[in-house]
Motif scaffolding. Structure first.
Motif, PDB file in Angstrom:
ATOM      1  N   GLY A   1       0.848  -1.193   0.000  1.00  0.00           N
ATOM      2  CA  GLY A   1       0.000   0.000   0.000  1.00  0.00           C
ATOM      3  C   GLY A   1       0.882   1.241   0.000  1.00  0.00           C
ATOM      4  N   SER A   2       1.472   1.534   1.175  1.00  0.00           N
ATOM      5  CA  SER A   2       2.420   2.647   1.296  1.00  0.00           C
ATOM      6  C   SER A   2       3.587   2.173   2.158  1.00  0.00           C
ATOM      7  N   THR A   3       4.802   2.426   1.706  1.00  0.00           N
ATOM      8  CA  THR A   3       5.982   2.041   2.504  1.00  0.00           C
ATOM      9  C   THR A   3       6.003   2.813   3.825  1.00  0.00           C
ATOM     10  N   ASN A   4       5.421   4.017   3.853  1.00  0.00           N
ATOM     11  CA  ASN A   4       5.379   4.760   5.126  1.00  0.00           C
ATOM     12  C   ASN A   4       4.566   4.004   6.174  1.00  0.00           C
ATOM     13  N   ASP A   5       3.447   3.394   5.758  1.00  0.00           N
ATOM     14  CA  ASP A   5       2.617   2.648   6.713  1.00  0.00           C
ATOM     15  C   ASP A   5       3.378   1.436   7.247  1.00  0.00           C
TER      16      ASP A   5
ATOM     17  N   LEU B   1       6.301  -1.125  -6.196  1.00  0.00           N
ATOM     18  CA  LEU B   1       5.019  -0.495  -6.532  1.00  0.00           C
ATOM     19  C   LEU B   1       4.216  -0.242  -5.263  1.00  0.00           C
ATOM     20  N   GLN B   2       3.700   0.971  -5.136  1.00  0.00           N
ATOM     21  CA  GLN B   2       2.782   1.297  -4.049  1.00  0.00           C
ATOM     22  C   GLN B   2       1.383   1.464  -4.637  1.00  0.00           C
ATOM     23  N   THR B   3       0.403   0.842  -3.989  1.00  0.00           N
ATOM     24  CA  THR B   3      -0.968   0.995  -4.477  1.00  0.00           C
ATOM     25  C   THR B   3      -1.658   2.170  -3.794  1.00  0.00           C
ATOM     26  N   ALA B   4      -1.047   2.683  -2.710  1.00  0.00           N
ATOM     27  CA  ALA B   4      -1.625   3.844  -2.008  1.00  0.00           C
ATOM     28  C   ALA B   4      -0.490   4.784  -1.596  1.00  0.00           C
ATOM     29  N   GLY B   5       0.446   5.004  -2.506  1.00  0.00           N
ATOM     30  CA  GLY B   5       1.574   5.904  -2.214  1.00  0.00           C
ATOM     31  C   GLY B   5       1.059   7.324  -2.054  1.00  0.00           C
ATOM     32  N   ARG B   6       1.498   7.994  -1.029  1.00  0.00           N
ATOM     33  CA  ARG B   6       0.984   9.360  -0.806  1.00  0.00           C
ATOM     34  C   ARG B   6       2.108  10.383  -0.773  1.00  0.00           C
ATOM     35  N   GLY B   7       1.731  11.598  -1.168  1.00  0.00           N
ATOM     36  CA  GLY B   7       2.656  12.713  -1.117  1.00  0.00           C
ATOM     37  C   GLY B   7       2.199  13.721  -0.092  1.00  0.00           C
ATOM     38  N   ARG B   8       2.822  14.889  -0.096  1.00  0.00           N
ATOM     39  CA  ARG B   8       2.444  15.931   0.842  1.00  0.00           C
ATOM     40  C   ARG B   8       1.074  16.492   0.467  1.00  0.00           C
ATOM     41  N   ARG B   9       0.425  17.076   1.457  1.00  0.00           N
ATOM     42  CA  ARG B   9      -0.873  17.739   1.270  1.00  0.00           C
ATOM     43  C   ARG B   9      -1.910  16.834   0.607  1.00  0.00           C
ATOM     44  N   GLY B  10      -1.879  15.528   0.992  1.00  0.00           N
ATOM     45  CA  GLY B  10      -2.919  14.600   0.547  1.00  0.00           C
ATOM     46  C   GLY B  10      -2.831  14.173  -0.905  1.00  0.00           C
ATOM     47  N   ARG B  11      -1.712  14.497  -1.575  1.00  0.00           N
ATOM     48  CA  ARG B  11      -1.591  14.098  -2.979  1.00  0.00           C
ATOM     49  C   ARG B  11      -1.241  12.616  -3.086  1.00  0.00           C
ATOM     50  N   THR B  12      -1.484  12.045  -4.277  1.00  0.00           N
ATOM     51  CA  THR B  12      -1.070  10.672  -4.569  1.00  0.00           C
ATOM     52  C   THR B  12       0.344  10.726  -5.136  1.00  0.00           C
ATOM     53  N   TRP B  13       1.194   9.736  -4.742  1.00  0.00           N
ATOM     54  CA  TRP B  13       2.551   9.661  -5.313  1.00  0.00           C
ATOM     55  C   TRP B  13       2.558   8.568  -6.373  1.00  0.00           C
ATOM     56  N   HIS B  14       2.840   8.942  -7.619  1.00  0.00           N
ATOM     57  CA  HIS B  14       2.846   7.984  -8.727  1.00  0.00           C
ATOM     58  C   HIS B  14       4.276   7.566  -9.030  1.00  0.00           C
TER      59      HIS B  14
ATOM     60  N   ARG C   1      12.540  21.398 -12.173  1.00  0.00           N
ATOM     61  CA  ARG C   1      11.783  20.163 -12.390  1.00  0.00           C
ATOM     62  C   ARG C   1      12.051  19.187 -11.239  1.00  0.00           C
ATOM     63  N   LYS C   2      10.977  18.589 -10.727  1.00  0.00           N
ATOM     64  CA  LYS C   2      11.098  17.760  -9.528  1.00  0.00           C
ATOM     65  C   LYS C   2      11.696  16.392  -9.849  1.00  0.00           C
ATOM     66  N   VAL C   3      12.693  16.003  -9.053  1.00  0.00           N
ATOM     67  CA  VAL C   3      13.313  14.681  -9.183  1.00  0.00           C
ATOM     68  C   VAL C   3      12.926  13.809  -7.989  1.00  0.00           C
ATOM     69  N   ALA C   4      12.773  14.426  -6.814  1.00  0.00           N
ATOM     70  CA  ALA C   4      12.473  13.635  -5.619  1.00  0.00           C
ATOM     71  C   ALA C   4      11.607  14.433  -4.659  1.00  0.00           C
ATOM     72  N   GLY C   5      10.800  13.702  -3.895  1.00  0.00           N
ATOM     73  CA  GLY C   5       9.959  14.329  -2.865  1.00  0.00           C
ATOM     74  C   GLY C   5      10.071  13.560  -1.569  1.00  0.00           C
ATOM     75  N   LEU C   6       9.897  14.264  -0.470  1.00  0.00           N
ATOM     76  CA  LEU C   6       9.995  13.652   0.862  1.00  0.00           C
ATOM     77  C   LEU C   6       8.671  13.842   1.604  1.00  0.00           C
ATOM     78  N   LEU C   7       8.307  12.824   2.351  1.00  0.00           N
ATOM     79  CA  LEU C   7       7.127  12.911   3.209  1.00  0.00           C
ATOM     80  C   LEU C   7       7.535  12.454   4.602  1.00  0.00           C
TER      81      LEU C   7
HETATM   82  C1  BTN Z   1       5.846  14.763  -2.084  1.00  0.00           C
HETATM   83  O1  BTN Z   1       6.669  15.280  -2.807  1.00  0.00           O
HETATM   84  O2  BTN Z   1       4.662  15.139  -2.059  1.00  0.00           O
HETATM   85  C2  BTN Z   1       6.303  13.649  -1.166  1.00  0.00           C
HETATM   86  C3  BTN Z   1       6.331  12.344  -1.884  1.00  0.00           C
HETATM   87  C4  BTN Z   1       6.755  11.200  -0.986  1.00  0.00           C
HETATM   88  C5  BTN Z   1       6.555   9.860  -1.656  1.00  0.00           C
HETATM   89  C6  BTN Z   1       7.167   8.742  -0.884  1.00  0.00           C
HETATM   90  S1  BTN Z   1       7.290   7.262  -1.834  1.00  0.00           S
HETATM   91  C7  BTN Z   1       7.731   6.367  -0.405  1.00  0.00           C
HETATM   92  C8  BTN Z   1       6.885   6.894   0.738  1.00  0.00           C
HETATM   93  N1  BTN Z   1       5.618   6.187   0.829  1.00  0.00           N
HETATM   94  C9  BTN Z   1       4.586   6.994   0.573  1.00  0.00           C
HETATM   95  O3  BTN Z   1       3.385   6.641   0.566  1.00  0.00           O
HETATM   96  N2  BTN Z   1       5.024   8.225   0.286  1.00  0.00           N
HETATM   97  C10 BTN Z   1       6.463   8.338   0.407  1.00  0.00           C
END
Ligand code: BTN
Length: 265
Positions: free
Chosen positions: A28-32, A52-65, A122-128
């Motif tokens: 689902g999400s590696t964070n969980d 592959l994450q089926t519920a990967g999330r980003g900041r501010r409630g976005r989906t991480w693809h 241009r974004k290369v990486a994001g942190l949550l």
């Molecule tokens: C962002 O830029 O909005 C943050 C993106 C963070 C994505 C990573 S992928 C691994 C980890 N698991 C998640 O569900 N989200 C973070």
């Protein structure tokens, strides 16, 4: 492409962060998973990697693809010896660790608070970073990282490629993801240990800022503020010159950027 690569080769038993690597083809999400692992023996510092994450999330409630077999998608849970007030600095230290680990492939800048971008933004990486507080202490932090490694812009959906790129695009060749993960875990271990010793990352973080001198619009919940980015404050805040004076923003999201107009001579 889902190559059966051995992610555990990036582990180093001598390290606190990344002493072991747990791999998931799909999750689902590696964070969980990293949050749950914190309550298991050896769970602190365990690197959770997924193709592959089926519920990967980003900041501010976005989906991480992130498609399978291309990128780095990982999380690590830690119980840092840090006050709650250091949460912003932990984000800064993490962003610097990603920047250092990626340096052999590409020179990245940091777009406050913690996106890693190329020279065009241009974004290369994001942190949550997901934190739990007990009184004034950081009880635990789950650090989630998503890095576009071998996902070429030409393969990305148009809505992502409009504002993103990958290390492979910048380097002009495919990148060894296991070597990158090993460098990343080592850099994270070093940065967090330095922060716990009381060494501030702010000077290096400010020196890597992509926003300085740019005119930005920052979303603060429902409100937006506009100004020129002046630099980074001592707690990792964005210093902004607005028409009404100087602001120090501890949280927020940069939603628009344009070059500041030079004053007429
Ligand atoms: C962002 O830029 O909005 C943050 C993106 C963070 C994505 C990573 S992928 C691994 C980890 N698991 C998640 O569900 N989200 C973070």
């Amino acid at each position: 492409m889902t190559d059966a690569i051995d992610w555990t080769r990036a582990a180093d038993p001598g390290r606190r962060i990344g002493h072991c690597v747990e791999y998931h083809a799909e999750i689902g999400s590696t964070n969980d998973r990293a949050r749950i692992a914190l309550d298991e023996p050896g769970g602190e510092g365990l690197a959770i990697v997924a193709e592959l994450q089926t519920a990967g999330r980003g900041r501010r409630g976005r989906t991480w693809h992130s498609p399978s077999g291309r990128n780095l998608t990982l999380s690590v849970g830690i119980r840092p010896r840090l006050q709650a007030s250091a949460a912003g600095l932990l984000g800064a230290a993490t962003a610097l660790a990603v920047r250092n680990a990626c340096r052999p492939e590409a020179a990245l800048a940091i777009k406050w608070p913690n996106d890693l971008v190329d020279s065009d933004g241009r974004k290369v990486a994001g942190l949550l970073l997901e934190t739990a507080l007990v009184e004034e202490q950081l009880a635990h932090v789950v650090i989630g990282l998503g890095i576009n490694v071998n996902w070429r812009r030409g393969q990305m959906p148009a809505e992502i490629s409009a504002g993103a790129t990958s290390l492979a695009d910048l380097a002009g060749r495919d990148i060894d993801r296991i070597a990158l993960l090993g460098r990343l875990l080592g850099a994270l271990d070093d940065e967090i240990a330095a922060l716990e010793r009381g060494e501030s990352p702010v000077e290096r973080y400010g020196g890597a800022s992509w926003l300085d001198g740019r005119c930005v619009v920052v979303a603060l919940g429902e409100r937006e503020v506009e100004g020129v980015a002046l630099g980074i404050g001592q707690a990792g805040e964005l210093l902004l010159q607005t028409n009404d004076g100087q602001l120090a923003l501890a949280v927020g999201e940069v939603v628009r950027v344009r070059l500041a107009m030079a004053s007429p001579a």
